[in-house]
Write a protein that holds these residues in place. Structure first.
Motif, PDB file in Angstrom:
ATOM      1  N   GLU A  55       0.824  -1.202   0.000  1.00 30.69           N
ATOM      2  CA  GLU A  55       0.000   0.000   0.000  1.00 30.69           C
ATOM      3  C   GLU A  55       0.861   1.255   0.000  1.00 30.69           C
ATOM      4  O   GLU A  55       1.733   1.408   0.852  1.00 30.69           O
ATOM      5  N   PRO A  56       0.660   2.167  -0.950  1.00 23.96           N
ATOM      6  CA  PRO A  56       1.395   3.441  -0.923  1.00 23.96           C
ATOM      7  C   PRO A  56       0.925   4.294   0.248  1.00 23.96           C
ATOM      8  O   PRO A  56      -0.244   4.231   0.641  1.00 23.96           O
ATOM      9  N   GLN A  57       1.826   5.078   0.775  1.00 25.68           N
ATOM     10  CA  GLN A  57       1.503   5.936   1.911  1.00 25.68           C
ATOM     11  C   GLN A  57       1.393   7.387   1.448  1.00 25.68           C
ATOM     12  O   GLN A  57       2.276   7.887   0.759  1.00 25.68           O
ATOM     13  N   THR A  58       0.304   8.040   1.821  1.00 24.00           N
ATOM     14  CA  THR A  58       0.111   9.445   1.502  1.00 24.00           C
ATOM     15  C   THR A  58       0.839  10.281   2.546  1.00 24.00           C
ATOM     16  O   THR A  58       0.440  10.312   3.712  1.00 24.00           O
ATOM     17  N   VAL A  59       1.912  10.955   2.126  1.00 27.88           N
ATOM     18  CA  VAL A  59       2.763  11.698   3.064  1.00 27.88           C
ATOM     19  C   VAL A  59       2.544  13.207   2.970  1.00 27.88           C
ATOM     20  O   VAL A  59       2.982  13.950   3.843  1.00 27.88           O
ATOM     21  N   ILE A  60       1.869  13.662   1.905  1.00 29.65           N
ATOM     22  CA  ILE A  60       1.534  15.082   1.768  1.00 29.65           C
ATOM     23  C   ILE A  60       0.082  15.179   1.314  1.00 29.65           C
ATOM     24  O   ILE A  60      -0.327  14.492   0.372  1.00 29.65           O
ATOM     25  N   MET A  61      -0.686  16.013   1.967  1.00 26.90           N
ATOM     26  CA  MET A  61      -2.077  16.212   1.579  1.00 26.90           C
ATOM     27  C   MET A  61      -2.439  17.683   1.763  1.00 26.90           C
ATOM     28  O   MET A  61      -2.249  18.242   2.853  1.00 26.90           O
ATOM     29  N   ASP A  62      -2.892  18.299   0.670  1.00 23.87           N
ATOM     30  CA  ASP A  62      -3.268  19.720   0.692  1.00 23.87           C
ATOM     31  C   ASP A  62      -2.122  20.599   1.181  1.00 23.87           C
ATOM     32  O   ASP A  62      -2.326  21.560   1.938  1.00 23.87           O
ATOM     33  N   GLY A  63      -0.893  20.261   0.763  1.00 24.56           N
ATOM     34  CA  GLY A  63       0.260  21.074   1.124  1.00 24.56           C
ATOM     35  C   GLY A  63       0.760  20.877   2.537  1.00 24.56           C
ATOM     36  O   GLY A  63       1.644  21.621   2.987  1.00 24.56           O
ATOM     37  N   LYS A  64       0.241  19.875   3.250  1.00 27.70           N
ATOM     38  CA  LYS A  64       0.665  19.620   4.628  1.00 27.70           C
ATOM     39  C   LYS A  64       1.283  18.238   4.741  1.00 27.70           C
ATOM     40  O   LYS A  64       0.787  17.273   4.155  1.00 27.70           O
TER      41      LYS A  64
END
Length: 286
Positions: A169-178
């Motif tokens: 599973e890929p990990q989301t490390v940035i979301m909406d610039g955060k």
């Protein structure tokens, strides 16, 4: 108390109770419903509306009814987990619609499905010819599962005898610039690593709408500014190219020397490296 205020309070109460009961019933209640789950959902929703609007009766009686329906539904789900007979009784059995490429007309009539509806369901599965179907079954949920004939199934690496590396599973490390610190820690990385990768791509954290790291530690980003094109990570391709270059260099050294012991050493190293490349290639070509 004014009627409008009482209705507003009852509605808020009904919404809260309905939300809690739906959470208790679980995700199945908001996904593909069985016949009984469908009835339960409609009934509980109707009772919630009754609690909100009927001012002539006691509101708590509606909550009692909703609770009873929930308890009964949970009891039936427990029976279904323990008994195949209970599953067949409440959910029903799957019905074969196409077998060995032959449409089962009697089963279509049993489920009250027309040929047009069958073709519509097949088209939803990207199947436009009934002759391409080896097996099709109507699930208790009403969905139709389709198995294509061998010659019409999509080609996969397994068919070609190609081994590919596992994908996690890929990990989301940035979301909406955060920056999301928890996913970073899950894959053993930190903000310093992320800053370095963003610097390589030439983008700032403020311009990143979404950033994901795959199971091989490669960072993929989508920017707020859609006009900017971000190069895809090339680490694996570069590593594979470097290994092949090393193999070619060893072969060249073996050809360029006249010393037999040295030539033999280079040839052995070249063969060993070739074996290593074959083993890691499935991980590097994805």
């Amino acid at each position: 108390m004014p009627d409008w205020l009482e209705i507003a309070l009852r509605t808020l109460l009904a919404m809260g109770v309905l939300f809690v009961l739906t959470k208790i019933l679980g995700k199945r209640q908001v996904s593909q419903l069985s016949l009984f789950e469908y009835i339960t959902g409609i009934t509980i929703g109707s009772i919630a509306a009754y609690v909100s609007l009927d001012l002539e009766t006691n509101w708590y009686l509606g909550l009692v009814a909703m609770t009873v329906w929930t308890v009964v539904s949970l009891g039936i789900e427990y029976l279904q987990l323990k008994s195949k007979t209970a599953r067949d009784l409440f959910d029903g059995k799957a019905t074969v619609l196409i077998k060995e490429g032959k449409i089962m007309e009697d089963n279509l009539k049993k489920e009250r499905i027309t040929s047009d509806e069958l073709m519509e369901q097949l088209r939803k599965k990207n199947v436009f010819k009934a002759a391409d179907v080896e097996f099709a079954v109507m699930e208790p949920s009403g969905d139709i599962s389709v198995l294509l004939t061998k010659e019409n199934q999509p080609l996969t690496p397994k068919h070609l005898g190609v081994n590919v590396g596992p994908e996690q599973e890929p990990q989301t490390v940035i979301m909406d610039g955060k920056i999301m610190d928890e996913p970073l820690a899950t894959i053993g990385l930190n903000r310093q690593w992320l800053d370095t990768e963003l610097e390589k791509l030439g983008v700032s954290i403020d311009n990143v709408y979404l950033g994901q790291v795959d199971s091989y530690g490669q960072l993929y980003v989508d920017l707020f500014d859609d006009q900017i094109k971000v190069p895809k990570p090339q680490k694996k391709a570069a590593l594979l190219a470097t290994l092949k270059k090393c193999e070619a260099d060893l072969e060249m050294f073996a050809l360029s020397t006249k010393e037999q012991n040295t030539k033999q050493m280079y040839e052995q190293c070249s063969k060993a490296l070739e074996k290593i490349i074959d083993e890691v290639k499935p991980l590097l070509i994805r």
